[in-house]
Design an enzyme around this catalytic site. Structure first.
Site, PDB file in Angstrom:
ATOM      1  NE  ARG A  78      -3.902   2.041   2.645  1.00  0.00           N
ATOM      2  CZ  ARG A  78      -3.759   3.086   3.611  1.00  0.00           C
ATOM      3  NH1 ARG A  78      -2.821   3.055   4.486  1.00  0.00           N
ATOM      4  NH2 ARG A  78      -4.834   3.856   3.764  1.00  0.00           N
ATOM      5  CD  GLU A 119      -2.418   3.023   8.014  1.00  0.00           C
ATOM      6  OE1 GLU A 119      -2.442   3.427   9.369  1.00  0.00           O
ATOM      7  OE2 GLU A 119      -2.740   4.121   7.213  1.00  0.00           O
ATOM      8  CD1 TRP A 170       2.837   3.015  10.325  1.00  0.00           C
ATOM      9  CD2 TRP A 170       1.688   3.289   8.357  1.00  0.00           C
ATOM     10  NE1 TRP A 170       2.978   4.149   9.738  1.00  0.00           N
ATOM     11  CE2 TRP A 170       2.089   4.219   8.522  1.00  0.00           C
ATOM     12  CE3 TRP A 170       0.846   3.108   7.124  1.00  0.00           C
ATOM     13  CZ2 TRP A 170       2.402   5.572   7.730  1.00  0.00           C
ATOM     14  CZ3 TRP A 170       0.773   4.341   6.128  1.00  0.00           C
ATOM     15  CH2 TRP A 170       1.409   5.325   6.660  1.00  0.00           C
ATOM     16  CE1 TYR A 216      -1.158   1.447  13.644  1.00  0.00           C
ATOM     17  CE2 TYR A 216      -3.064   2.409  12.866  1.00  0.00           C
ATOM     18  CZ  TYR A 216      -2.058   2.185  12.428  1.00  0.00           C
ATOM     19  OH  TYR A 216      -1.148   2.117  11.282  1.00  0.00           O
ATOM     20  CG  HIS A 218      -6.407   2.135   8.959  1.00  0.00           C
ATOM     21  ND1 HIS A 218      -5.874   3.440   8.650  1.00  0.00           N
ATOM     22  CD2 HIS A 218      -6.841   1.538   7.886  1.00  0.00           C
ATOM     23  CE1 HIS A 218      -5.931   3.311   7.447  1.00  0.00           C
ATOM     24  NE2 HIS A 218      -6.120   2.299   6.826  1.00  0.00           N
ATOM     25  CG  ASN A 269      -4.484   7.136   5.617  1.00  0.00           C
ATOM     26  OD1 ASN A 269      -4.470   5.986   5.662  1.00  0.00           O
ATOM     27  ND2 ASN A 269      -4.299   7.774   6.585  1.00  0.00           N
ATOM     28  CD  GLU A 270      -5.906   6.469   9.736  1.00  0.00           C
ATOM     29  OE1 GLU A 270      -5.597   7.735  10.239  1.00  0.00           O
ATOM     30  OE2 GLU A 270      -5.051   5.710   9.761  1.00  0.00           O
TER      31      GLU A 270
END
Length: 545
Positions: free
Chosen positions: A86, A259, A288, A232, A230, A163-164
């Site tokens: 990516r 991610e 990531w 996290y 994503h 992105n995001e």
């Protein structure tokens, strides 16, 4: 006046000829129900290549827009076993714009290295909350401006619009804005698979993407959209990860983990469960990131200073650990003639061991052969009939670290070719490590973090309270009421009756003085579920808290 007699009835042959002519004219005027796919497509919740092969992304993110001189990283990423990268791009609103010529070069490098290219505009990150962030509509305009670089690349490129695209402010607008951006690209003639990121800085903690994914997918006239979450700090438990991904799978909506990391400033993501569940459900993941992180998250670098020979602990975990890239990635079939190469390499030679210590050993084996070339080798540990990935190598040797002292370890090797075919397993070698010094002191914290009928999730914090590092360990305990582990991350578990033994994973093997590592697991339980009261580390008793 003469009356004309009625015409004679038509002969059967004439009727048949007329009907045949009408049928043929219908075939000519009626278009086929569905045109052949241009490239990647979504079908029944799965991402397929044009040839119909199921494709599961296994790769990483690379920050190209900030490090345009590091384009050689794509070759290094491929050499570690990835099938996808990516690539971070900019539309020029926040960072230097990547023009059509640069995008063309990125795609060319991806294809040269037999990687599928996911291209994303990073300027949308945290829109509504992050100063200077741009809209999805602006990102769509950028893709249209570089469309010449993307045309005809539908077999190789997935367009990740932005992105995001929302932070934690006004994120409910994500649904309408995402639909509009998809339709803008389709109206402009884009036939590519489109990927869309979640709001809430990509983590969708408010479930806006999860709860509206079906309507967003339906808004794509090509029905060719993939959703990206994503993971996290929001995803710090196995239950959260499993529930989120399974909801998409159950709804037959395509989802990838676009991610994730092993740590983050907003919490500690459960990377082991992310990898395990993605493998179980055959979902893609993209860690990531390769290198170049700053601003306090340098720990997310997979290699140090873009050097492929300096894997960090995160890099070792993602590339070479259990359910990692080296063990699970399969190259896109488009690079081998839509699956034409299905012949695996020959088995490597049986490995031999040298340099054996209390926690490490070096294995060497004879090379495998393959008509299209061997691209790498996977080393596995064998215990009780179960294989566990240990490491990968592009050479016919590998040094294994983090082994438990005074323990017999059995290893074998597989070879891989460029098409992702895996060889038969080599013969096995058993290595017995020498005794290691016991830690001067150790402590264990045990707690139940969640429970359900007949099962529970637990956490063990293993602390080194001594003055020197622990290099390689085995933790043992006895469950008091026949609890049985069903899954464990942070190590490799074996269980005989109520007795449990956990050998360190490569990324948890070293515990510095005054440091700790954390293990997580799921297990079956009785109604009472009492906690174990005694633990030993490398044979030494540990205090329990």
């Amino acid at each position: 006046m003469r009356v004309r007699p009625p015409p004679p009835p038509p002969r059967l042959a004439t009727v048949a000829a007329t009907l045949l002519a009408l049928f043929l004219s219908f075939l000519v005027l009626t278009p086929p129900a569905q045109a052949a796919p241009t490239g990647f497509r979504v079908q029944n919740g799965r991402l397929l290549e044009a040839g119909g092969n199921d494709f599961v992304m296994r790769g990483v993110n690379h920050a190209h827009t900030w490090f345009p001189d590091r384009i050689s990283s794509l070759a290094h990423i491929k050499a570690k076993g990835a099938n996808t990268v990516r690539v971070v791009l900019s539309n020029g609103d926040r960072w230097t714009r990547n023009d059509a010529a640069d995008v063309t070069n990125v795609i060319s490098q991806c294809k040269q290295n037999r990687l599928i290219c996911v291209l994303e505009v990073h300027d949308t990150t945290g829109y509504g909350e992050q100063s200077g962030a741009t809209t999805l509509s602006r990102a769509a305009d950028y893709w249209i401006s570089v469309q010449s670089a993307l045309a005809g690349q539908e077999d190789y490129v997935i367009v990740n619009i932005g992105n995001e695209p929302y932070g934690n402010t006004n994120y409910t607008a994500w649904t309408a804005d995402t639909k509009a951006a998809i339709q803008k690209l389709r109206n402009a003639g884009f036939d590519h698979t489109i990927m869309v990121d979640a709001p809430n800085w990509g983590q969708d903690w408010a479930f806006t993407m999860r709860d509206n994914a079906a309507s967003v997918f339906a808004a794509d006239p090509d029905a060719n959209t993939v959703f990206s979450i994503h993971m996290y700090g929001v995803f710090d438990t196995a239950a959260e990860i499993t529930d989120y991904l399974n909801r998409f799978v159950t709804a037959k909506l395509p989802i990838v983990v676009g991610e994730f990391g092993h740590d983050h400033s907003d919490g500690n993501p459960d990377e082991d469960t992310i990898l395990a569940v993605a493998q179980q459900l055959r979902l893609g993941y993209l860690g990531w990131s390769w290198s170049g992180n700053g601003g306090g998250v340098e720990y997310l670098d997979m290699v140090t200073n873009f050097d492929p020979n300096q894997l960090t602990s995160w890099g070792r975990r993602l590339f070479n650990g259990v359910n990692g890239i080296a063990a699970t990635a399969k190259e896109a079939a488009v690079y081998s003639g839509n699956g034409g190469d299905t012949t695996p390499p020959t088995a490597p030679g049986t490995p031999t061991a040298s340099g054996v210590t209390s926690s490490s050993a070096t294995l060497t084996w004879a090379a495998a052969s393959d008509a299209t070339g061997v691209t790498g080798y996977d080393v596995v540990r064998i215990s009780g009939g179960t294989e566990t990935a240990v490491t990968s190598s592009t050479r016919t040797t590998a040094t294994l670290t983090g082994l438990s002292p005074a323990t017999a370890h059995t290893f074998a090797v597989y070879a891989r070719d460029a098409a992702g075919n895996r060889s038969p397993r080599s013969g096995t070698v058993t290595v017995t490590t020498s005794p290691g010094g016991s830690p001067s002191a150790c402590g264990v914290g045990y707690r139940v973090t969640g429970s359900w009928q007949g099962g529970f999730q637990g956490e063990i914090v293993l602390r080194n309270t001594g003055t020197s590092a622990i290099n390689g360990w085995t933790l043992r305990w006895t469950f008091p009421d026949s609890q049985r582990i069903t899954n464990l991350w942070g190590g490799t578990a074996s269980q005989s009756g109520s007795e449990v033994s956990v050998a360190a994973a490569s990324y948890t093997a070293t515990i510095p003085a005054s440091g700790s590592v954390t293990l997580g697991f799921t297990a079956t339980r009785s109604a009472a579920n009492p906690s174990p009261t005694a633990f030993t580390l490398n044979g030494a008793d540990c205090s329990v808290s």
